[in-house]
Design an enzyme around this catalytic site. Structure first.
Site, short mmCIF file in Angstrom:
data_model
loop_
_atom_site.label_atom_id
_atom_site.label_comp_id
_atom_site.label_asym_id
_atom_site.label_seq_id
_atom_site.Cartn_x
_atom_site.Cartn_y
_atom_site.Cartn_z
N ARG A 170 74.80 57.72 77.62
CA ARG A 170 75.04 56.29 77.45
C ARG A 170 74.89 55.63 78.82
NH1 ARG A 170 80.31 53.17 77.44
NH2 ARG A 170 79.53 51.11 76.95
N GLU B 3 83.58 56.00 75.39
CA GLU B 3 84.19 56.37 76.68
C GLU B 3 85.56 56.97 76.45
OE1 GLU B 3 84.60 53.29 79.67
OE2 GLU B 3 82.57 52.54 79.25
O1 IFM Z 1 84.81 52.53 84.77
C1 IFM Z 1 85.22 51.85 83.64
C2 IFM Z 1 84.04 51.48 82.76
O2 IFM Z 1 83.09 50.74 83.45
C3 IFM Z 1 84.49 50.68 81.57
N1 IFM Z 1 85.56 51.35 80.89
C4 IFM Z 1 86.67 51.84 81.65
C5 IFM Z 1 86.17 52.68 82.80
C6 IFM Z 1 87.35 53.22 83.63
O3 IFM Z 1 88.12 52.16 84.12
#
Ligand code: IFM
Length: 471
Positions: free
Chosen positions: A105, A377
């Site tokens: 991603r 994520e």
């Molecule tokens: O690094 C960030 C990412 O860009 C977006 N989501 C959270 C991550 C950790 O803070």
């Protein structure tokens, strides 16, 4: 809310992790993770890794401006060089492939691919074409995010996300990208974490462009969601074979006591973090409780906007990190009540895998049209050091294992989760925290740009190899 940059750097000291490296990573035999079609990959974002901020015609973004402003980013760090991925992308893709990761991603830097008049910048476009072609050659599934926070500064100069016109400029940008890259992208996400763009960017000022006003936050959110809604049919027209979706960060809020006031506070926390984004996308309306929390902040919504925003999605990307324990603030809202003695990460964020399971199962009940989900994520920061050529990131191994188990529980409870991306492939520019916080499964030495695969990545690779070998 104060526009106090130092507040962005406040974290709770990490509680000691009590597990050990001996904890196996491999999921139990009955885990859904063994399913070969459960996609396991890693994620990054343009400003956090690319560097080369003024090369090949790239224009300044709001993060170039913000990070150059004293006091906004820890230690004055900027994304000017970052992981130098713009020059090292081939080796980075080889590394991703050597780990056996099946998905990648990434995000596109809008200011790299379009000039201020909306004309394509060929050199910038070619960078992404080469990258996506290489992923295809390697058989790696690509998830491409169009907007991971690096708004061209020239658009911010005209009001940024407070200006409705930015949503239409985003649709133009989406049109260009999806015509140029059609056939090389497996899944498109319009926005990454509109909550952060709207609230941290315009509501409390901890992120670019650094404005601090609740009314700005709700209006910026509306224009971000409108941009998303305008982009979906453009993507469908230009690249019909790909999946189309959006990525939202979600937060678990739990109540500090059984009192009705604290229970209400936890509810409002989740309204502010989750329903603010998911209700418009999946129900076509804003949650009215949001305006109890922030009275008088209703955004200006034009006829037809909510239908545009609620365009059907092929997938919903979910980013999850931690929970927040809250109590009533005695007025309309909530205040954080940090729990003592709980395990935390380098960010000070509580490690709370059950929150991911509970939110996913909750969404399935709340949203009848919940699309298939990818965890786009999940991961943690730790103060990793290379010792004798190795990085033993025991807490991360345990963290990943526990969160993957929570995903498996959600799947077994009937939630359609189709994949999981580690945040992040490599250590990178962690926004207001600069380079101090290390989220990667690969360590980056910023003085030499040497990459060192951490133990967590080795174990994920081992599992993927075992899974592949199964008949
Ligand atoms: O690094 C960030 C990412 O860009 C977006 N989501 C959270 C991550 C950790 O803070």
């Amino acid at each position: 809310m104060a526009n106090d940059a130092s507040a962005a750097f406040d974290t709770l000291s990490p509680a000691v992790f009590k597990g050990s490296l001996a904890d196996p990573f491999t999921p139990p035999a009955d885990s859904s993770l063994w399913r070969k079609n459960f996609l396991l990959g890693a994620a990054t974002a343009s400003y956090q890794i690319e560097g080369a901020v003024d090369e090949d015609g790239r224009l300044p973004s709001i993060w170039d401006t913000f990070s150059a402003t004293p006091g906004k980013v820890l230690a004055g760090d900027t994304g000017a060089v970052a992981c130098d991925h713009y020059h090292r992308w081939e080796a980075d893709i080889d590394m991703l492939a050597s780990l056996g990761l099946e998905g990648y991603r990434l995000s596109i830097a809008w200011p790299r691919v379009m000039d201020a008049a909306g004309r394509p910048n060929r050199k910038g476009l070619d960078f992404y074409k080469r990258l996506l072609n290489r992923l295809k050659e390697k058989g790696i599934t690509s998830f491409v995010t169009l907007y991971h926070w690096d708004l061209p500064q020239h658009l911010e100069d005209r009001g940024g996300w407070l200006n409705r016109d930015t949503a239409y400029r985003f649709a133009d940008y989406t049109d260009l990208m999806s015509r140029e890259l059609a056939g090389t992208v497996d899944a498109w996400a319009t926005l990454n974490e509109p909550w952060c763009s709207a609230y941290l960017g315009y509501g409390n000022g901890h992120h670019a462009p650094g404005l601090a006003n609740d009314r700005f936050a709700t209006q910026a959110m509306h224009h971000l969601l409108l941009a998303h809604g305008l982009a979906i049919p453009v993507l469908r027209g230009n690249d019909p074979a790909s999946q189309k979706g959006i990525v939202a960060n979600i937060g678990r809020g739990t109540a500090n006591s059984d009192s009705a006031a604290d229970q209400r506070a936890a509810h409002l926390f989740e309204v502010q973090h989750n329903a603010w984004i998911l209700d418009p996308l999946l129900k076509g309306e804003y949650p009215q409780d949001l305006f109890e929390l922030w009275p008088g902040t209703e955004p200006l919504v034009l006829d037809g906007d909510m239908q545009t925003i609620a365009a059907p999605l092929d997938f919903l990307g979910i980013n999850y990190y931690f929970r927040t324990n809250v109590a009533s603030d005695g007025a309309h809202g909530f205040r954080d009540v940090p729990l003592e003695g709980v395990e935390r990460t380098q960010m000070g964020w509580e490690v709370y895998p059950d929150g991911l399971r509970d939110l996913l199962t909750g969404f399935k009940k709340t949203y009848r049209n919940l699309p298939p989900i990818y965890i786009t994520e999940n991961g943690m920061a730790s103060d990793d050091k290379v010792i004798d050529g190795h990085v033993d990131d025991a807490q991360r191994i345990s963290f990943l294992k526990r969160h993957l188990a929570a995903v498996d529980q959600a799947i077994k409870a009937g939630v359609d989760v189709r994949g999981y991306f580690l945040w992040s492939l490599m250590d990178n520019f962690e926004w207001a925290f600069g380079y101090e916080r290390r989220f990667g499964v690969v360590h980056v030495d910023y003085s030499t740009q040497k990459r060192t695969v951490k133990r967590s990545a080795e174990l994920v690779a081992k599992f993927l190899k075992e899974r592949k070998a199964r008949v």
